[in-house]
Design a protein around this motif. Structure first.
Motif, PDB file in Angstrom:
ATOM      1  N   THR A   1       0.856  -1.186   0.000  1.00  0.00           N
ATOM      2  CA  THR A   1       0.000   0.000   0.000  1.00  0.00           C
ATOM      3  C   THR A   1       0.891   1.234   0.000  1.00  0.00           C
ATOM      4  N   THR A   2       0.287   2.383  -0.290  1.00  0.00           N
ATOM      5  CA  THR A   2       1.055   3.633  -0.250  1.00  0.00           C
ATOM      6  C   THR A   2       1.483   3.959   1.179  1.00  0.00           C
ATOM      7  N   ASP A   3       0.948   3.225   2.188  1.00  0.00           N
ATOM      8  CA  ASP A   3       1.397   3.363   3.572  1.00  0.00           C
ATOM      9  C   ASP A   3       2.584   2.460   3.884  1.00  0.00           C
ATOM     10  N   GLY A   4       3.038   1.697   2.895  1.00  0.00           N
ATOM     11  CA  GLY A   4       4.195   0.841   3.120  1.00  0.00           C
ATOM     12  C   GLY A   4       3.874  -0.463   3.804  1.00  0.00           C
ATOM     13  N   GLU A   5       2.630  -0.929   3.667  1.00  0.00           N
ATOM     14  CA  GLU A   5       2.243  -2.196   4.273  1.00  0.00           C
ATOM     15  C   GLU A   5       2.067  -3.248   3.185  1.00  0.00           C
ATOM     16  N   GLN A   6       2.652  -4.422   3.427  1.00  0.00           N
ATOM     17  CA  GLN A   6       2.560  -5.487   2.440  1.00  0.00           C
ATOM     18  C   GLN A   6       1.289  -6.291   2.670  1.00  0.00           C
ATOM     19  N   LEU A   7       0.521  -6.554   1.584  1.00  0.00           N
ATOM     20  CA  LEU A   7      -0.757  -7.238   1.733  1.00  0.00           C
ATOM     21  C   LEU A   7      -0.723  -8.682   1.259  1.00  0.00           C
ATOM     22  N   GLY A   8       0.353  -9.076   0.565  1.00  0.00           N
ATOM     23  CA  GLY A   8       0.407 -10.425   0.009  1.00  0.00           C
ATOM     24  C   GLY A   8       0.762 -10.343  -1.459  1.00  0.00           C
ATOM     25  N   SER A   9       0.574 -11.419  -2.206  1.00  0.00           N
ATOM     26  CA  SER A   9       0.867 -11.331  -3.631  1.00  0.00           C
ATOM     27  C   SER A   9      -0.375 -11.656  -4.460  1.00  0.00           C
ATOM     28  N   VAL A  10      -0.390 -11.088  -5.654  1.00  0.00           N
ATOM     29  CA  VAL A  10      -1.572 -11.179  -6.521  1.00  0.00           C
ATOM     30  C   VAL A  10      -1.710 -12.603  -7.059  1.00  0.00           C
ATOM     31  N   SER A  11      -2.837 -13.247  -6.777  1.00  0.00           N
ATOM     32  CA  SER A  11      -3.019 -14.602  -7.306  1.00  0.00           C
ATOM     33  C   SER A  11      -3.878 -14.596  -8.565  1.00  0.00           C
ATOM     34  N   ASP A  12      -4.679 -13.542  -8.761  1.00  0.00           N
ATOM     35  CA  ASP A  12      -5.468 -13.454  -9.989  1.00  0.00           C
ATOM     36  C   ASP A  12      -5.933 -12.012 -10.197  1.00  0.00           C
ATOM     37  N   ILE A  13      -6.339 -11.735 -11.435  1.00  0.00           N
ATOM     38  CA  ILE A  13      -6.810 -10.386 -11.771  1.00  0.00           C
ATOM     39  C   ILE A  13      -8.147 -10.535 -12.470  1.00  0.00           C
ATOM     40  N   ASP A  14      -9.152  -9.812 -11.993  1.00  0.00           N
ATOM     41  CA  ASP A  14     -10.460  -9.837 -12.638  1.00  0.00           C
ATOM     42  C   ASP A  14     -10.591  -8.567 -13.481  1.00  0.00           C
ATOM     43  N   PHE A  15     -11.020  -8.733 -14.737  1.00  0.00           N
ATOM     44  CA  PHE A  15     -11.174  -7.554 -15.584  1.00  0.00           C
ATOM     45  C   PHE A  15     -12.475  -7.636 -16.367  1.00  0.00           C
ATOM     46  N   ASP A  16     -12.933  -6.489 -16.803  1.00  0.00           N
ATOM     47  CA  ASP A  16     -14.172  -6.390 -17.563  1.00  0.00           C
ATOM     48  C   ASP A  16     -13.869  -6.687 -19.037  1.00  0.00           C
ATOM     49  N   PRO A  17     -14.432  -7.777 -19.616  1.00  0.00           N
ATOM     50  CA  PRO A  17     -14.091  -8.121 -20.996  1.00  0.00           C
ATOM     51  C   PRO A  17     -14.575  -7.100 -22.028  1.00  0.00           C
ATOM     52  N   GLN A  18     -15.521  -6.232 -21.622  1.00  0.00           N
ATOM     53  CA  GLN A  18     -15.989  -5.198 -22.544  1.00  0.00           C
ATOM     54  C   GLN A  18     -15.027  -4.014 -22.601  1.00  0.00           C
ATOM     55  N   SER A  19     -14.782  -3.446 -21.426  1.00  0.00           N
ATOM     56  CA  SER A  19     -13.999  -2.206 -21.399  1.00  0.00           C
ATOM     57  C   SER A  19     -12.510  -2.451 -21.174  1.00  0.00           C
ATOM     58  N   GLY A  20     -12.169  -3.618 -20.653  1.00  0.00           N
ATOM     59  CA  GLY A  20     -10.778  -3.869 -20.319  1.00  0.00           C
ATOM     60  C   GLY A  20     -10.383  -3.346 -18.948  1.00  0.00           C
ATOM     61  N   ALA A  21     -11.327  -2.768 -18.220  1.00  0.00           N
ATOM     62  CA  ALA A  21     -11.020  -2.210 -16.908  1.00  0.00           C
ATOM     63  C   ALA A  21     -10.667  -3.325 -15.920  1.00  0.00           C
ATOM     64  N   VAL A  22      -9.583  -3.118 -15.178  1.00  0.00           N
ATOM     65  CA  VAL A  22      -9.212  -4.070 -14.122  1.00  0.00           C
ATOM     66  C   VAL A  22     -10.133  -3.805 -12.940  1.00  0.00           C
ATOM     67  N   THR A  23     -10.973  -4.782 -12.607  1.00  0.00           N
ATOM     68  CA  THR A  23     -11.961  -4.540 -11.557  1.00  0.00           C
ATOM     69  C   THR A  23     -11.461  -4.979 -10.180  1.00  0.00           C
ATOM     70  N   VAL A  24     -10.782  -6.126 -10.122  1.00  0.00           N
ATOM     71  CA  VAL A  24     -10.366  -6.657  -8.819  1.00  0.00           C
ATOM     72  C   VAL A  24      -8.983  -7.303  -8.916  1.00  0.00           C
ATOM     73  N   LEU A  25      -8.143  -7.040  -7.902  1.00  0.00           N
ATOM     74  CA  LEU A  25      -6.920  -7.813  -7.727  1.00  0.00           C
ATOM     75  C   LEU A  25      -7.230  -8.860  -6.665  1.00  0.00           C
ATOM     76  N   VAL A  26      -7.059 -10.126  -7.005  1.00  0.00           N
ATOM     77  CA  VAL A  26      -7.379 -11.201  -6.069  1.00  0.00           C
ATOM     78  C   VAL A  26      -6.112 -11.573  -5.301  1.00  0.00           C
ATOM     79  N   LEU A  27      -6.218 -11.501  -3.970  1.00  0.00           N
ATOM     80  CA  LEU A  27      -5.102 -11.865  -3.095  1.00  0.00           C
ATOM     81  C   LEU A  27      -5.587 -12.909  -2.107  1.00  0.00           C
ATOM     82  N   PRO A  28      -4.688 -13.763  -1.619  1.00  0.00           N
ATOM     83  CA  PRO A  28      -5.119 -14.750  -0.610  1.00  0.00           C
ATOM     84  C   PRO A  28      -5.751 -14.071   0.607  1.00  0.00           C
ATOM     85  N   SER A  29      -5.280 -12.846   0.933  1.00  0.00           N
ATOM     86  CA  SER A  29      -5.790 -12.164   2.122  1.00  0.00           C
ATOM     87  C   SER A  29      -7.087 -11.409   1.847  1.00  0.00           C
ATOM     88  N   GLY A  30      -7.534 -11.372   0.589  1.00  0.00           N
ATOM     89  CA  GLY A  30      -8.783 -10.672   0.269  1.00  0.00           C
ATOM     90  C   GLY A  30      -8.669  -9.903  -1.038  1.00  0.00           C
TER      91      GLY A  30
END
Lengths: 194, 143, 49
Positions: B94-123
């Motif tokens: 985070t911009t606060d310098g806290e590590q949240l884990g690593s990205v396990s998947d990325i959800d995106f909108d197939p129409q617009s290409g917008a990245v909607t969600v970064l999937v992490l084990p922690s949430g």
């Protein structure tokens, strides 16, 4: 809410830009003897073979000192290390290092040696040295080997000795959790006298 | 649509009805939080197709008008691709310098290409929180 | 020299190299807490000048 942390936890922490690059890691924490304010950090390279860098990081350039990384906007915010380390600090590094310095009271009693320095990062984005973790001497009369010693607002320190008021030893804390309250109580006590 | 599910998906030309390659990677611009291009392997043409050149991002195939839209990466895409800019598997700070884990998947909108969600084990983390992606970490705004 | 003699020499050299590397790294990377004594209670920062 303010947070307390040991400088040993900060040392070695990566310095990361908003572009996700780890440009350096923290080497030394530099603070002023006057108010204990942390002025900045000296940096070391991240590579296996890299040593100290010529660049330093002033506290004003730090976006956040987090538990896992020190965040900065981009690599342009670093300054030269000589700006961080004032010319008066003897070159060669160890001259002004308080780790290992002897803790003396103003009455001339040796309380122990500094093993770590405690920082307080406040909500208002200030970073101050508020205490020392001390390997205690017998004069402290505590049963634990390491204790936390609060500091007054102003203090004097050199690479050789750090001075504390005699009253500091009445406000010793045995863990970091209780230390924040000890610092407040101690400073209030000093104000009451003055 | 999940990143891990589109890897290896067929890229089919609507003009010739032939498979022109398979999806290798998505190129994400962290500033706009969108997929700006798709890299393709096994193609006889170039290896990059810009998001704007894609006809549709379907559940079984990605369709393009013809093989000609596959080109070499332009400078803008080059700057955002490569392992240093891969979001998948990268640690998240985070911009606060806290590590949240690593990205396990990325959800995106197939129409617009917008990245909607970064999937992490922690949430999950909203894609709009993404600030930058570099060799060390993906940076997200502190909640 | 016997074959195990050479093996011993190689092992010792390897251990020494690793130890030297580790020592150099530790020296280079070791951090400290540096007090800037140009600003101290006896020598306060000059304000308003």
């Amino acid at each position: 809410m303010s947070r307390l942390m040991r400088t040993s936890e900060v040392i070695g922490r990566p310095v990361v830009t908003l572009n996700g690059q780890d440009i350096a890691q923290i080497k030394d924490v530099v603070y002023s003897a006057g108010g204990g304010a942390v002025g900045g950090f000296t940096l070391a390279g991240r590579g296996l073979f890299s040593g100290p860098l010529k660049q330093g990081l002033s506290w004003s350039a730090v976006m956040a000192l987090g538990p896992d990384a020190v965040m900065i906007r981009d690599e342009d915010v670093v300054s030269s290390v000589t700006e961080i380390l004032d010319a008066s600090v003897r070159p060669g590094g160890s001259g002004g290092n308080v780790l290992g310095s002897e803790v003396l009271t103003d009455t001339g009693i040796l309380l122990g040696t500094v093993v770590d320095v405690i920082l307080e990062v406040s909500e208002r984005r200030t970073c101050d040295v508020v205490g020392y973790e001390v390997s205690a001497s017998e004069a402290l009369g505590t049963h634990s080997a390491k204790v936390f010693l609060p500091l007054p607002d102003t203090l004097s320190a050199s690479g050789e000795h750090v001075m504390v008021p005699a009253a500091a030893k009445d406000f010793v804390a045995h863990d970091l959790a209780g230390f924040g309250a000890a610092v407040k109580a101690f400073r209030k006590n000093l104000e009451g006298q003055g | 649509m999940l990143y891990t599910q589109v890897k290896g998906r067929k890229v089919v030309s609507t003009g010739t009805a032939e498979t022109v390659g398979r999806v290798a990677d998505l190129v994400i611009d962290p500033r706009s939080h969108t997929v700006v291009a798709v890299t393709v392997r096994g193609s006889g043409h170039g290896d990059t197709v810009l998001w704007s050149d894609i006809t549709a991002f379907g559940t079984d195939a990605v369709t393009v008008p013809d093989g000609e839209v596959l080109k070499g990466a332009n400078d803008a895409v080059k700057e955002l691709s490569g392992t240093a800019h891969d979001v998948l598997g990268k640690r998240v700070l985070t911009t606060d310098g806290e590590q949240l884990g690593s990205v396990s998947d990325i959800d995106f909108d197939p129409q617009s290409g917008a990245v909607t969600v970064l999937v992490l084990p922690s949430g999950d983390i909203a894609g709009s929180r993404l600030v930058g992606v570099g060799p060390y970490a993906a940076i997200v705004h502190a909640a | 020299m016997e074959w195990w003699g050479w093996l011993l020499v190689i092992l010792v050299v390897a251990v020494l190299a690793v130890a030297a590397f580790w020592l150099i790294q530790r020296r280079r990377r070791a951090g400290g807490v540096i007090v800037d004594s140009s600003v101290s209670p006896g020598n306060p920062p000059q304000e308003g000048l």
